[in-house]
Every structure is written in C-alpha cells, then in structure tokens.
Design an enzyme around this catalytic site. Structure first.
Site, PDB file in Angstrom:
ATOM      1  N   LYS A 128      81.214  91.984  29.223  1.00  0.00           N
ATOM      2  CA  LYS A 128      81.920  90.739  29.514  1.00  0.00           C
ATOM      3  C   LYS A 128      81.322  89.635  28.661  1.00  0.00           C
ATOM      4  O   LYS A 128      80.165  89.679  28.219  1.00  0.00           O
ATOM      5  CB  LYS A 128      81.826  90.371  30.999  1.00  0.00           C
ATOM      6  CG  LYS A 128      80.392  90.221  31.564  1.00  0.00           C
ATOM      7  CD  LYS A 128      79.722  88.893  31.288  1.00  0.00           C
ATOM      8  CE  LYS A 128      78.347  88.798  31.950  1.00  0.00           C
ATOM      9  NZ  LYS A 128      77.576  87.594  31.498  1.00  0.00           N
ATOM     10  N   ASP A 175      76.881  89.798  39.079  1.00  0.00           N
ATOM     11  CA  ASP A 175      77.970  90.096  38.150  1.00  0.00           C
ATOM     12  C   ASP A 175      78.738  91.363  38.516  1.00  0.00           C
ATOM     13  O   ASP A 175      79.845  91.591  38.018  1.00  0.00           O
ATOM     14  CB  ASP A 175      77.438  90.261  36.722  1.00  0.00           C
ATOM     15  CG  ASP A 175      77.067  88.945  36.063  1.00  0.00           C
ATOM     16  OD1 ASP A 175      77.421  87.885  36.617  1.00  0.00           O
ATOM     17  OD2 ASP A 175      76.429  88.970  34.996  1.00  0.00           O
TER      18      ASP A 175
END
Length: 282
Positions: A13, A138
C-alpha cells in the site's frame, strides 16, 4: 487430505497522504490517511495440515518464526475459531521491511483470508478485520479489500475511488522502525481533521505526510530520495518510511523516470489497484 492455495499475493500500500490529528490516552496516534493498493506484492503458499501445527517453511531475514505476523495471524485464527487445522506457509518477500509499504501487515491479512477459506472457518470480513486489528493498525485495511479513507488508528475505513495511476517507488536503502518516528518529540500531532463529506482527490494532491519531517531528519537518505524524485512531480514518503513515491498518469512516463533513477537506489514501478486480489475469498 491437504487443501492448498499457492501464489497468494500480499499487495503493498501507499499512503497518498497521512495526517496525525491527535493522540489517545493509551498512546496510540489518531490518523487520517488515504490508503492505495498497488500491484507490487509478497507471495505466499498455504498447504493445510491436520495436526494443528503452524509452520513457516521459509526463512525471513531478521524475523523469528514465532514473532512473524504470518505465524501470529494463523494462530490467532485458530484461537478465535477453535480450528484444529494447521498449515505449512511459505513466503517470498518482495517488499522491503521498514519501508512503509505495509508488507508485514499485508502478509498477515493474506494469511487470514487464505486460511479462513482453506480451513472453512466461516468468519465474515468484518470479523477478520477485528482479528487483524489485534496484529497491527494496517492489517484491517488489507482485509477491507478496497482503497480507503482511514481514521482512528487506521481501522475506521471508508471506500474511496482513486485515479488509475502508475507510481515510481524508490527504496532509499534504510529500514525505519515505526516506533522511532511516532515516539519523536518533534512529531506534530495536531493536523486539522479532514471531514469525510468534504474529501476529494484534492486532499491527496495537496496533502502531506506528517511523519516525513521526522523521518527525513533521522534518515537523510530518505530526504535525498524525495529531493531527487521531486524533480519529476510531487514526491512523498509512504507510511513511516522509508520508501518514497511519485504518481504518473501513464506507464511510459513512469518508465522514463525509472530509467533515470540513480543506481545506488533500488527502484521500481507499480500500478494502482482498485481492490485486493484476494477480495473474492470467503
């Protein structure tokens, strides 16, 4: 009989922006960020076993077996569901550790998705996200499965649409421990919150990474990479570093910049993803 899933991607990401808006009483920082999935990934193989043993069959430099988020994720799923199944798990690391790309968190999310499917434990996506939060802030994003505007410690997620960009990513050659950045007395923690109702791509273009000032001071190599890449567009650090990136509208533009990156850095291009490659698993 063993069930298998091989070549399961654990995508990276990018934080298109990252603002620190406060700090909770327990010390966790409150954030707002835009998470962008990209097509650069680690890859994992899963082979089930019936003796309950979780075994990472490949070595990962600097990561002990039992402390690996992959192993911890598998054991957490066992505990949460009472499953007697086990698994042999092989991981091929392609994402750098301490790079701000979420590699370890993504590996954990892919483990939860794959084993929930292989073990037929039947947890919903929201239940998996709740488990994932126990492993790291996350992890829920990678389980969420789509690009997202995130708040809280990163677990409050709302789907967003992002441009179909190509990214040049530079690895400056340093590994940054997240804790060192968040513990810094120089970190600003008072960014004005963005209202989701007002959210638009403008916040991605005009935002910033509040962790970047601290990271570049502690790790000059990050500052150097940002300065170089910034000659070609808006360059920004992702997460708590160390990787830096710049967005381009076409692959040709990205390839041209990649070709001129100084040889002292590892660099690559990646395309934006709309959703997680394993979002179909249930």
């Amino acid at each position: 009989m063993a069930r298998v899933l091989h070549n399961c991607p654990a995508p990276a990401k990018l934080n298109l922006f990252l603002h620190v808006t406060g700090r909770r009483a327990d010390g966790y920082h409150l954030l707002q960020t835009a998470f962008q999935l990209i097509d650069r990934s680690d890859s994992l193989d899963f082979d089930t076993r019936d003796d309950g043993v979780i075994l990472r069959t490949t070595a990962v430099a600097g990561v002990e077996h039992d402390s690996d988020l992959i192993v911890r994720a598998a054991r957490l799923l066992q505990q949460a569901t009472g499953s007697n199944n086990g698994a042999n798990i092989a991981v091929r690391k392609n994402l750098p550790m301490g790079g701000g790309l979420g590699g370890g968190s993504s590996d954990a999310a892919t483990t939860l998705l794959a084993l929930n499917y292989l073990w037929q434990t039947g947890l919903s996506r929201s239940q998996l996200m709740a488990l994932g939060l126990q492993l790291g802030a996350d992890v829920p994003f990678f389980l969420f499965g789509h690009n997202a505007f995130a708040e809280g410690v990163g677990e409050q997620l709302m789907r967003i649409d992002t441009p179909d960009h190509w990214f040049v990513v530079i690895e400056p050659g340093v590994s940054i421990p997240t804790a060192a950045i968040f513990a810094s007395s120089e970190l600003t923690r008072n960014s004005k919150p963005v209202k989701m109702l007002d959210f638009s791509g403008a916040y991605i273009r005009n935002g910033r990474n509040d962790l970047q000032a601290v990271a570049t001071k502690l790790f000059p190599a990050v500052a150097e990479a940002i300065d170089w890449l910034g000659q070609h567009g808006t360059a920004r650090m992702t997460g708590s570093g160390a990787c830096v990136f710049c967005a381009f509208e076409t692959r040709d533009e990205a390839e041209a910049v990649l070709a001129s990156v100084p040889k002292k850095w590892r660099a690559w291009i990646a395309r934006a993803l709309d959703e997680h490659p394993l979002s179909h698993l249930q």
